[in-house]
Design a protein around this motif. Structure first.
Motif: not given
Length: 329
Positions: A229-251
């Motif tokens: 996500i940081e890399t994507a934002k550094s390339i272009f200010n995309f308005e729509l980003i979806t975050f790939s969810y995983r269980d919090p204990k795995d993050l």
């Protein structure tokens, strides 16, 4: 006496004329109603009336007029159920990512798609699920080379998907988007969890779109992890980003709770969470909804299963088979 007769005749004549005009007006309204509507000055050709008591059905353009890109995307998420997985089905064939699949499903009223992206041997982005045995044998209907082997762009473009459908490059898709302004695409860049792959892929995408934000902001970037996500934002200010969810204990620790995930999404303007069936978490879904963050589930082809997700608060499911009802004329 003669004067009184003349006056009376004039009155009777005027009364007759008034009655005649009223009768004509009544006949005209009742029997030529459609004609009057369509030929009067200022009539809107996009609005169709059949009878005086009919309800006008607004066009898509009329409903979305004045809304910005983000508002339009949110409108579709709230008004539709299904995301067309890999472009959606075409002639009961799935995973094609083909022109025909995308166009048929778009013309049928579906507005949000998921597509698979891989690099050709020339470094172009092309719409194909994979270059492995499944990609060659099931999708391209070709002999598998024995190891993962990308085609050249030219060879891929000259190959029919499933022997009958048109293959597409990212440039082909961008040209399609220019002609069809209401489609959105979730980008499933294969191996995109690797920062270097995401960087190369999104740089290629931005260049292909000629930095046109009207096009780029209709792509939903799949944020496989925070570094991506940081890399994507550094390339272009995309308005729509979806975050790939995983269980919090795995993050990582900074995302090891539901609330921390929500806070991260709000801080980074993440519009949605996307999760596989095996990662579904009802508590996370409810908290996301409370904070106006959409949730997507993949991949669901059973309507009963999909409805169970909807009842729990999930906004949309990615599907090969299930489609949305057409809303607009």
């Amino acid at each position: 006496m003669k004067k009184e007769v003349v006056q009376r005749n004039i009155v009777l004549f005027l009364l007759f004329i008034a009655i005649l005009f009223q009768a004509v007006d009544y006949f005209y309204y009742e029997n030529v109603f459609d004609y009057k509507l369509f030929n009067s000055q200022g009539a809107n050709p996009n609005v169709v009336f059949a009878k005086p008591n009919d309800v006008t059905i607004p066009t898509e353009a009329e409903v979305l007029k004045g809304k910005n890109n983000l508002e339009i995307f949110k409108y579709y998420v709230k008004s539709q159920k299904y995301v067309m997985h890999a472009g959606g089905s075409i002639n009961k064939t799935y995973y094609t990512n083909s022109f025909e699949a995308i166009d048929k499903n778009y013309q049928d009223g579906n507005r949000i798609f998921e597509i698979d992206l891989n690099f050709s041997s020339d470094g172009d982005l092309v719409l194909i699920h994979s270059w492995d045995a499944f990609g060659y044998q099931s999708i391209l209907k070709k002999e598998y080379p024995g190891e993962v082997t990308p085609m050249s762009t030219r060879a891929f473009k000259n190959t029919k998907i499933s022997g009958q459908f048109t293959s597409m490059t990212i440039k082909d898709l961008i040209n399609y988007m220019k002609k069809n302004p209401y489609c959105y695409f979730i980008l499933n860049l294969k191996q995109g969890s690797k920062v270097e792959v995401t960087k190369k892929g999104l740089q290629t995408l931005v260049k292909a779109a000629n930095y046109d934000k009207k096009i780029l902001n209709r792509f939903v970037i799949w944020g496989y992890n925070t570094k991506v996500i940081e890399t994507a934002k550094s390339i272009f200010n995309f308005e729509l980003i979806t975050f790939s969810y995983r269980d919090p204990k795995d993050l990582p620790k900074d995302l090891d709770s539901y609330q921390k995930i929500v806070n991260y999404c709000k801080k980074n303007k993440i519009t949605s969470l996307i999760m596989a069936n095996g990662s579904y978490d009802e508590e996370m879904v409810k908290l996301a909804k409370k904070n106006e963050i959409f949730t997507f589930i993949f991949t669901v082809d059973n309507e009963k299963t999909a409805n169970n997700y909807f009842h729990s608060g999930v906004d949309m499911v990615l599907s090969n088979k299930l489609v949305n009802e057409k809303t607009f004329p």
